[in-house]
Design a protein around this motif. Structure first.
Motif, PDB file in Angstrom:
ATOM      1  N   MET A   1       1.028  -1.294  -0.124  1.00 40.02           N
ATOM      2  CA  MET A   1       0.123   0.085   0.115  1.00 40.02           C
ATOM      3  C   MET A   1       1.054   1.416  -0.015  1.00 40.02           C
ATOM      4  O   MET A   1       1.919   1.246   0.625  1.00 40.02           O
ATOM      5  CB  MET A   1      -0.782   0.141   1.183  1.00 40.02           C
ATOM      6  CG  MET A   1      -1.977  -1.059   1.118  1.00 40.02           C
ATOM      7  SD  MET A   1      -3.132  -0.988   2.885  1.00 40.02           S
ATOM      8  CE  MET A   1      -3.741   0.568   2.681  1.00 40.02           C
ATOM      9  N   GLU A   2       0.472   2.295  -0.912  1.00 37.96           N
ATOM     10  CA  GLU A   2       1.021   3.641  -0.855  1.00 37.96           C
ATOM     11  C   GLU A   2       0.869   4.446   0.541  1.00 37.96           C
ATOM     12  O   GLU A   2      -0.123   4.242   1.388  1.00 37.96           O
ATOM     13  CB  GLU A   2       0.568   4.448  -2.011  1.00 37.96           C
ATOM     14  CG  GLU A   2       0.764   3.868  -3.337  1.00 37.96           C
ATOM     15  CD  GLU A   2       2.514   3.865  -3.414  1.00 37.96           C
ATOM     16  OE1 GLU A   2       2.993   4.990  -3.019  1.00 37.96           O
ATOM     17  OE2 GLU A   2       2.788   2.959  -4.261  1.00 37.96           O
ATOM     18  N   PRO A   3       1.943   4.900   0.929  1.00 37.15           N
ATOM     19  CA  PRO A   3       1.461   5.737   2.449  1.00 37.15           C
ATOM     20  C   PRO A   3       0.357   6.360   2.506  1.00 37.15           C
ATOM     21  O   PRO A   3      -0.438   6.378   3.711  1.00 37.15           O
ATOM     22  CB  PRO A   3       2.704   6.865   2.321  1.00 37.15           C
ATOM     23  CG  PRO A   3       3.641   6.161   1.586  1.00 37.15           C
ATOM     24  CD  PRO A   3       3.124   5.365   0.304  1.00 37.15           C
ATOM     25  N   THR A   4      -0.255   7.085   1.491  1.00 33.33           N
ATOM     26  CA  THR A   4      -1.410   7.659   1.515  1.00 33.33           C
ATOM     27  C   THR A   4      -2.518   6.830   1.740  1.00 33.33           C
ATOM     28  O   THR A   4      -3.494   7.121   2.510  1.00 33.33           O
ATOM     29  CB  THR A   4      -1.790   8.446   0.124  1.00 33.33           C
ATOM     30  OG1 THR A   4      -0.798   9.383  -0.034  1.00 33.33           O
ATOM     31  CG2 THR A   4      -3.433   9.034   0.108  1.00 33.33           C
ATOM     32  N   ALA A   5      -2.814   5.598   1.315  1.00 30.48           N
ATOM     33  CA  ALA A   5      -3.628   4.578   1.310  1.00 30.48           C
ATOM     34  C   ALA A   5      -3.646   3.948   2.825  1.00 30.48           C
ATOM     35  O   ALA A   5      -4.523   3.866   3.471  1.00 30.48           O
ATOM     36  CB  ALA A   5      -3.528   3.237   0.428  1.00 30.48           C
ATOM     37  N   VAL A   6      -2.293   4.278   3.387  1.00 29.03           N
ATOM     38  CA  VAL A   6      -2.145   3.552   4.722  1.00 29.03           C
ATOM     39  C   VAL A   6      -2.903   4.522   5.705  1.00 29.03           C
ATOM     40  O   VAL A   6      -3.423   4.415   6.556  1.00 29.03           O
ATOM     41  CB  VAL A   6      -0.647   3.525   5.169  1.00 29.03           C
ATOM     42  CG1 VAL A   6      -0.456   3.257   6.796  1.00 29.03           C
ATOM     43  CG2 VAL A   6      -0.188   2.183   4.437  1.00 29.03           C
ATOM     44  N   ARG A   7      -2.688   5.698   5.490  1.00 28.22           N
ATOM     45  CA  ARG A   7      -3.395   6.971   6.056  1.00 28.22           C
ATOM     46  C   ARG A   7      -4.922   6.795   6.186  1.00 28.22           C
ATOM     47  O   ARG A   7      -5.440   7.066   7.039  1.00 28.22           O
ATOM     48  CB  ARG A   7      -2.663   8.439   5.763  1.00 28.22           C
ATOM     49  CG  ARG A   7      -1.128   8.636   6.152  1.00 28.22           C
ATOM     50  CD  ARG A   7      -0.706  10.048   5.984  1.00 28.22           C
ATOM     51  NE  ARG A   7      -0.870  10.424   4.612  1.00 28.22           N
ATOM     52  CZ  ARG A   7       0.368  10.309   4.067  1.00 28.22           C
ATOM     53  NH1 ARG A   7       1.378   9.825   4.324  1.00 28.22           N
ATOM     54  NH2 ARG A   7       0.330  10.887   2.831  1.00 28.22           N
ATOM     55  N   GLU A   8      -5.363   6.715   4.969  1.00 30.57           N
ATOM     56  CA  GLU A   8      -6.804   6.568   4.852  1.00 30.57           C
ATOM     57  C   GLU A   8      -7.257   5.598   5.419  1.00 30.57           C
ATOM     58  O   GLU A   8      -8.495   5.458   6.160  1.00 30.57           O
ATOM     59  CB  GLU A   8      -7.148   6.539   3.144  1.00 30.57           C
ATOM     60  CG  GLU A   8      -6.902   7.643   2.397  1.00 30.57           C
ATOM     61  CD  GLU A   8      -6.948   7.674   0.939  1.00 30.57           C
ATOM     62  OE1 GLU A   8      -7.247   6.242   0.587  1.00 30.57           O
ATOM     63  OE2 GLU A   8      -6.767   8.362   0.274  1.00 30.57           O
ATOM     64  N   ALA A   9      -6.698   4.125   5.418  1.00 30.89           N
ATOM     65  CA  ALA A   9      -6.996   3.225   6.137  1.00 30.89           C
ATOM     66  C   ALA A   9      -7.230   3.429   7.941  1.00 30.89           C
ATOM     67  O   ALA A   9      -8.181   3.085   8.604  1.00 30.89           O
ATOM     68  CB  ALA A   9      -6.260   1.907   5.892  1.00 30.89           C
ATOM     69  N   ALA A  10      -6.111   4.147   8.257  1.00 31.97           N
ATOM     70  CA  ALA A  10      -5.931   4.452   9.675  1.00 31.97           C
ATOM     71  C   ALA A  10      -7.261   5.464   9.745  1.00 31.97           C
ATOM     72  O   ALA A  10      -7.837   5.251  10.944  1.00 31.97           O
ATOM     73  CB  ALA A  10      -4.651   5.024  10.017  1.00 31.97           C
ATOM     74  N   ALA A  11      -7.488   6.524   9.039  1.00 23.14           N
ATOM     75  CA  ALA A  11      -8.427   7.263   9.241  1.00 23.14           C
ATOM     76  C   ALA A  11      -9.671   6.506   9.286  1.00 23.14           C
ATOM     77  O   ALA A  11     -10.686   7.345  10.280  1.00 23.14           O
ATOM     78  CB  ALA A  11      -8.449   8.331   8.399  1.00 23.14           C
ATOM     79  N   GLN A  12      -9.945   5.693   8.599  1.00 20.09           N
ATOM     80  CA  GLN A  12     -11.259   4.941   8.881  1.00 20.09           C
ATOM     81  C   GLN A  12     -11.578   4.388   9.839  1.00 20.09           C
ATOM     82  O   GLN A  12     -12.625   4.557  10.487  1.00 20.09           O
ATOM     83  CB  GLN A  12     -11.121   3.719   7.632  1.00 20.09           C
ATOM     84  CG  GLN A  12     -12.525   2.796   7.481  1.00 20.09           C
ATOM     85  CD  GLN A  12     -12.348   1.815   6.341  1.00 20.09           C
ATOM     86  OE1 GLN A  12     -11.696   2.049   5.296  1.00 20.09           O
ATOM     87  NE2 GLN A  12     -12.767   0.519   6.768  1.00 20.09           N
ATOM     88  N   LEU A  13     -10.473   3.676  10.539  1.00 23.60           N
ATOM     89  CA  LEU A  13     -10.713   3.085  11.756  1.00 23.60           C
ATOM     90  C   LEU A  13     -10.821   4.096  13.062  1.00 23.60           C
ATOM     91  O   LEU A  13     -11.489   4.120  13.954  1.00 23.60           O
ATOM     92  CB  LEU A  13      -9.491   2.135  12.185  1.00 23.60           C
ATOM     93  CG  LEU A  13      -9.391   1.049  11.246  1.00 23.60           C
ATOM     94  CD1 LEU A  13      -7.988   0.297  11.397  1.00 23.60           C
ATOM     95  CD2 LEU A  13     -10.595  -0.067  11.664  1.00 23.60           C
ATOM     96  N   LEU A  14     -10.021   5.457  12.838  1.00 23.84           N
ATOM     97  CA  LEU A  14      -9.972   6.441  13.803  1.00 23.84           C
ATOM     98  C   LEU A  14     -11.516   7.004  13.692  1.00 23.84           C
ATOM     99  O   LEU A  14     -11.874   7.367  14.790  1.00 23.84           O
ATOM    100  CB  LEU A  14      -9.122   7.310  13.593  1.00 23.84           C
ATOM    101  CG  LEU A  14      -7.564   7.047  13.959  1.00 23.84           C
ATOM    102  CD1 LEU A  14      -6.498   7.844  13.196  1.00 23.84           C
ATOM    103  CD2 LEU A  14      -7.142   6.825  15.368  1.00 23.84           C
TER     104      LEU A  14
END
Length: 261
Positions: free
Chosen positions: A1-14
């Motif tokens: 996963m690209e860093p942007t996608a990692v941040r988006e996934a984390a934001a989904q959980l947060l």
């Protein structure tokens, strides 16, 4: 996963934490995600919590027993972070509404007196690093709707961590073999499960070794004073407001969690 996608996934959980509503599985939103990606998503959330003022107080090993692996449909352990805000005092009412889909499980908690830094940690190293053990109850929770999780989902979701209640009777490892330590779990005054220390990777000590050697190459050490939860001795059981849960571990003592009505 690209860093942007990692941040988006984390934001989904947060956002699930913030709204108090479970979300769709991470693997559904990001089908390319691997276990390595899932740990990156977990770390992104931990950085967010620490930046907001929370403090890392230890780690947990999840899915360490066959009972839990079968219950959750996975075939390997995982790990998550324990932060100060997750710890509750024994017998003090816990607000059940803080959690989305809480379940509870009994564990033998290690409290470290020395740093453990993998790889290369042996059983002897792990035993030497433990200051004492405590009976514990872990509140596991999932930000994924209906606990519909893959190994990627639970890892990304901080190994489904929720809360920790520690007992107050410390025991030295030299005083007890953890493998045959038995446990009875009572929920609302009714015994719902029995288990033993040996259900956790053959011995809870093995889970501690696995953890140190797994996170060491990532640059993460287990620090003095940290609490390590090695995995559940039984299946996890749903809890709700008004429940009282007690784990009796014989010579290790008991620990009780009370959920406010």
């Amino acid at each position: 996963m690209e860093p942007t996608a990692v941040r988006e996934a984390a934001a989904q959980l947060l956002l699930a934490y913030e709204k108090g509503e479970p979300t769709v599985p991470v693997i559904q939103s990001f089908p390319e995600a691997t276990i390595t990606d899932a740990y990156r998503i977990q770390q992104e959330q931990v950085r967010s919590w620490v930046a907001a003022g929370d403090v890392i107080k230890g780690h947990k090993v999840g899915l360490a027993s066959r009972a839990m692996q079968q219950q959750m449909g996975v075939d390997q352990p995982d790990y998550g972070h324990l932060l100060a805000g997750m710890f509750h005092l024994e017998h003090e009412p816990i607000a059940a509404e803080k959690y989305l889909q809480p379940r509870i499980e009994p564990e033998i908690a290690f409290v470290l007196g020395r740093r453990l830094s993998g790889p290369g940690v042996t059983v002897a190293d792990a035993i030497r690093a433990v200051d004492f053990v405590l009976p514990a109850l872990e509140i596991v929770d999932s930000r994924i709707k209906d606990w519909n999780i893959s190994i990627v989902d639970t890892v990304a979701d901080n190994a489904s961590s929720g809360g920790v209640v520690l007992g107050s009777k410390p025991t030295l490892l030299t005083d007890l073999d953890l493998r045959p330590v038995g446990c009875t779990l009572q929920l609302g005054g009714e015994m719902v499960a029995t288990g033993a220390g040996g259900a956790v990777l053959g011995s809870p000590v093995n889970a501690l070794v696995w953890l140190a050697n797994t996170i060491g190459p990532l640059g993460i050490d287990l620090e003095p004073g940290h609490v390590v939860l090695p995995g559940s001795m039984t299946r996890a059981y749903p809890v709700r407001a008004g429940d009282t849960v007690t784990a009796d571990m014989g010579a290790l003592g008991t620990v009780t969690a009370v959920f406010a009505a």
